[in-house]
Design a protein around this motif. Structure first.
Motif, PDB file in Angstrom:
ATOM      1  N   ASN A  16       0.805  -1.220   0.000  1.00  0.00           N
ATOM      2  CA  ASN A  16       0.000   0.000   0.000  1.00  0.00           C
ATOM      3  C   ASN A  16       0.843   1.277   0.000  1.00  0.00           C
ATOM      4  O   ASN A  16       0.575   2.220   0.739  1.00  0.00           O
ATOM      5  N   THR A  17       1.883   1.291  -0.847  1.00  0.00           N
ATOM      6  CA  THR A  17       2.688   2.503  -0.992  1.00  0.00           C
ATOM      7  C   THR A  17       2.687   2.938  -2.447  1.00  0.00           C
ATOM      8  O   THR A  17       2.609   2.102  -3.365  1.00  0.00           O
ATOM      9  N   LEU A  18       2.761   4.231  -2.645  1.00  0.00           N
ATOM     10  CA  LEU A  18       2.829   4.828  -3.984  1.00  0.00           C
ATOM     11  C   LEU A  18       3.996   5.806  -4.016  1.00  0.00           C
ATOM     12  O   LEU A  18       4.198   6.565  -3.058  1.00  0.00           O
ATOM     13  N   ALA A  19       4.761   5.774  -5.093  1.00  0.00           N
ATOM     14  CA  ALA A  19       5.895   6.696  -5.230  1.00  0.00           C
ATOM     15  C   ALA A  19       5.926   7.225  -6.666  1.00  0.00           C
ATOM     16  O   ALA A  19       6.306   6.488  -7.587  1.00  0.00           O
ATOM     17  N   PRO A  20       5.529   8.476  -6.868  1.00  0.00           N
ATOM     18  CA  PRO A  20       5.565   9.020  -8.227  1.00  0.00           C
ATOM     19  C   PRO A  20       6.995   9.357  -8.652  1.00  0.00           C
ATOM     20  O   PRO A  20       7.798   9.806  -7.839  1.00  0.00           O
ATOM     21  N   ALA A  21       7.307   9.118  -9.920  1.00  0.00           N
ATOM     22  CA  ALA A  21       8.620   9.477 -10.447  1.00  0.00           C
ATOM     23  C   ALA A  21       8.735  10.991 -10.601  1.00  0.00           C
ATOM     24  O   ALA A  21       9.831  11.541 -10.555  1.00  0.00           O
ATOM     25  N   ALA A  22       7.617  11.675 -10.786  1.00  0.00           N
ATOM     26  CA  ALA A  22       7.581  13.135 -10.880  1.00  0.00           C
ATOM     27  C   ALA A  22       6.297  13.610 -10.209  1.00  0.00           C
ATOM     28  O   ALA A  22       5.278  12.919 -10.231  1.00  0.00           O
ATOM     29  N   THR A  23       6.342  14.793  -9.628  1.00  0.00           N
ATOM     30  CA  THR A  23       5.160  15.313  -8.948  1.00  0.00           C
ATOM     31  C   THR A  23       4.430  16.366  -9.771  1.00  0.00           C
ATOM     32  O   THR A  23       3.413  16.893  -9.340  1.00  0.00           O
ATOM     33  N   ALA A  24       4.956  16.667 -10.973  1.00  0.00           N
ATOM     34  CA  ALA A  24       4.306  17.657 -11.838  1.00  0.00           C
ATOM     35  C   ALA A  24       4.522  17.264 -13.294  1.00  0.00           C
ATOM     36  O   ALA A  24       5.531  16.648 -13.648  1.00  0.00           O
ATOM     37  N   LEU A  25       3.549  17.626 -14.115  1.00  0.00           N
ATOM     38  CA  LEU A  25       3.607  17.329 -15.548  1.00  0.00           C
ATOM     39  C   LEU A  25       3.015  18.513 -16.300  1.00  0.00           C
ATOM     40  O   LEU A  25       1.975  19.051 -15.895  1.00  0.00           O
ATOM     41  N   GLU A  26       3.702  18.920 -17.355  1.00  0.00           N
ATOM     42  CA  GLU A  26       3.203  19.979 -18.232  1.00  0.00           C
ATOM     43  C   GLU A  26       3.116  19.402 -19.634  1.00  0.00           C
ATOM     44  O   GLU A  26       4.083  18.839 -20.145  1.00  0.00           O
ATOM     45  N   THR A  27       1.945  19.513 -20.265  1.00  0.00           N
ATOM     46  CA  THR A  27       1.743  18.899 -21.568  1.00  0.00           C
ATOM     47  C   THR A  27       0.755  19.709 -22.389  1.00  0.00           C
ATOM     48  O   THR A  27       0.003  20.520 -21.847  1.00  0.00           O
ATOM     49  N   SER A  28       0.763  19.484 -23.685  1.00  0.00           N
ATOM     50  CA  SER A  28      -0.239  20.091 -24.575  1.00  0.00           C
ATOM     51  C   SER A  28      -0.931  19.001 -25.386  1.00  0.00           C
ATOM     52  O   SER A  28      -1.527  19.284 -26.416  1.00  0.00           O
ATOM     53  N   GLU A  29      -0.823  17.756 -24.915  1.00  0.00           N
ATOM     54  CA  GLU A  29      -1.408  16.622 -25.630  1.00  0.00           C
ATOM     55  C   GLU A  29      -1.811  15.535 -24.627  1.00  0.00           C
ATOM     56  O   GLU A  29      -1.547  15.643 -23.435  1.00  0.00           O
ATOM     57  N   SER A  30      -2.428  14.503 -25.138  1.00  0.00           N
ATOM     58  CA  SER A  30      -2.790  13.366 -24.296  1.00  0.00           C
ATOM     59  C   SER A  30      -1.521  12.738 -23.726  1.00  0.00           C
ATOM     60  O   SER A  30      -0.443  12.853 -24.304  1.00  0.00           O
ATOM     61  N   PHE A  31      -1.661  12.073 -22.589  1.00  0.00           N
ATOM     62  CA  PHE A  31      -0.489  11.455 -21.968  1.00  0.00           C
ATOM     63  C   PHE A  31      -0.884  10.127 -21.346  1.00  0.00           C
ATOM     64  O   PHE A  31      -2.063   9.744 -21.345  1.00  0.00           O
ATOM     65  N   THR A  32       0.116   9.410 -20.832  1.00  0.00           N
ATOM     66  CA  THR A  32      -0.105   8.080 -20.264  1.00  0.00           C
ATOM     67  C   THR A  32       0.450   8.025 -18.838  1.00  0.00           C
ATOM     68  O   THR A  32       1.581   8.437 -18.596  1.00  0.00           O
ATOM     69  N   LEU A  33      -0.370   7.511 -17.933  1.00  0.00           N
ATOM     70  CA  LEU A  33       0.076   7.218 -16.574  1.00  0.00           C
ATOM     71  C   LEU A  33       0.534   5.763 -16.575  1.00  0.00           C
ATOM     72  O   LEU A  33      -0.210   4.875 -16.984  1.00  0.00           O
ATOM     73  N   LEU A  34       1.776   5.511 -16.155  1.00  0.00           N
ATOM     74  CA  LEU A  34       2.308   4.151 -16.083  1.00  0.00           C
ATOM     75  C   LEU A  34       2.319   3.715 -14.622  1.00  0.00           C
ATOM     76  O   LEU A  34       3.009   4.307 -13.792  1.00  0.00           O
ATOM     77  N   LEU A  35       1.528   2.687 -14.292  1.00  0.00           N
ATOM     78  CA  LEU A  35       1.483   2.136 -12.941  1.00  0.00           C
ATOM     79  C   LEU A  35       2.433   0.943 -12.906  1.00  0.00           C
ATOM     80  O   LEU A  35       2.160  -0.109 -13.483  1.00  0.00           O
TER      81      LEU A  35
END
Length: 196
Positions: A16-35
């Motif tokens: 039950n732990t989560l660790a994001p590789a980045a805490t912010a994202l800037e985009t102008s298009e669709s993107f993908t969340l990788l779990l």
């Protein structure tokens, strides 16, 4: 088109732990969340918060993450209706709400839409437009039934016959008359061969 991705590690250090590789994202298009699943399996819930939910959408919100696998979560973004940046959060939750991470997402306006009509599919003319004289000359053969080459030979023949007639009238005599006859017969034969 580049692919924008953000990764969240699931159960990397403990259950039950989560660790994001980045805490912010800037985009102008669709993107993908990788779990990215690690030690133990987990149920993960994803949701869009703030104004991000107005212009983006998830295919699904609940995912079962196996250890050693990466589960892609596509997030469709529509920048067509925005003219300034839109801020929001991508929230990832596990452990039935006991653990969550929030990734700040800023969506920038995309490039302007360009209307494309059918004329773009037509090849550009590689030759310049014909002049009025060329258009007129192109119409003449169809009107009188001869090709341009035939008309050229006919015009040269008329000029040659005119010169021969002037020469015969000026000099006179049987030799000049024979020369005129030769020019006349040569012109008629040339026209006959072209028309045939």
């Amino acid at each position: 088109m580049s692919v924008t991705e953000v990764t969240v590690h699931v159960n990397r250090e403990a259950a039950n732990t989560l660790a994001p590789a980045a805490t912010a994202l800037e985009t102008s298009e669709s993107f993908t969340l990788l779990l990215d699943g690690h030690e133990t399996p987990a149920h993960v819930h994803c949701r869009l918060e703030g104004d991000l939910g107005r212009i983006a959408s998830l295919d699904g919100s609940n995912y079962y993450i196996e250890p050693g696998t990466v589960t892609p979560v596509p997030i469709a973004v529509d920048t067509g209706g925005i003219d300034r940046p839109v801020d929001g959060h991508l929230e990832v939750v596990t452990g039935y709400g006991s653990e969550s991470v929030s990734i700040d997402v800023t969506v920038l306006p995309g490039p302007p839409n360009v209307d494309v009509d059918e004329s773009l599919a037509k090849p550009a003319r590689s030759e310049p437009d014909p002049t009025t004289l060329e258009r007129g000359l192109d119409r003449v053969p169809g009107a009188i039934g001869f090709e341009p080459a035939t008309l050229g030979v006919l015009a040269l023949g008329v000029v040659a016959i005119g010169i021969a007639a002037l020469t015969t009238a000026t000099i006179g005599g049987p030799v000049a008359t024979a020369g005129m006859a030769i020019v006349l017969v040569g012109t008629v034969v040339a026209l006959f061969l072209l028309v045939r």
